[in-house]
Enzyme design. Sequence first.
Site, mmCIF file in Angstrom:
data_model
loop_
_atom_site.group_PDB
_atom_site.id
_atom_site.type_symbol
_atom_site.label_atom_id
_atom_site.label_comp_id
_atom_site.label_asym_id
_atom_site.label_seq_id
_atom_site.Cartn_x
_atom_site.Cartn_y
_atom_site.Cartn_z
ATOM 1 N N CYS A 80 0.879 -1.163 0.000
ATOM 2 C CA CYS A 80 0.000 0.000 0.000
ATOM 3 C C CYS A 80 0.922 1.220 0.000
ATOM 4 O O CYS A 80 2.124 1.082 -0.214
ATOM 5 C CB CYS A 80 -0.972 -0.005 1.182
ATOM 6 N N HIS A 113 13.773 -15.792 12.095
ATOM 7 C CA HIS A 113 13.536 -15.831 13.539
ATOM 8 C C HIS A 113 12.062 -15.899 13.904
ATOM 9 O O HIS A 113 11.711 -16.488 14.930
ATOM 10 C CB HIS A 113 14.129 -14.595 14.212
#
Length: 168
Positions: A80, A113
């Site tokens: 966006c 992670h």
Amino acid sequence: MPVPQSPAAPIRIAIGGDHAGFPLKQLVAEQLASEGFAQLVGQVVDCGTNSTDSCDYPDFAIAVAQKILSGQVDRGIVVCGSGVGVSVAANKFPGIRAAICHDTYSAHQGVEHDDMNVLCIGGRIIGSELAMEIVRSFLAAQYTPAERHRRRLDKVLEIEAKGTDLLK
């Protein structure tokens, strides 16, 4: 900076964005379908929009999340103007871990992670060359289930499952 490792099999990607993200979304979609990404990308599903006509960013976060949660694709990219709106909207879905990444480190570290599965970028914030480097880092990264990563992700999944019950 560590070099992200390529996944074993090409990744299926859903991409979507609103009118403000449309130009960058189009460029990214075209690049992902090119020979340069053949080692990383097996399929690109374009979830729209297809113009710069005003539209609502949540619609495209929904479309990309739906493709991931149904198992039709492995990861998503939403664009966006700032990246904020699509990130907020995408994160409302259990099973979606979306983050704005405007640098390559965050893009691969978020996957490695945190098992991030949706990359959010701002079409009015970063240029096309940086966007493509970020996308490549995101796609080439793999979750590394080290004990500390697994423990933290389990806590995130608990938040997702219990929601406001954790606040009581």
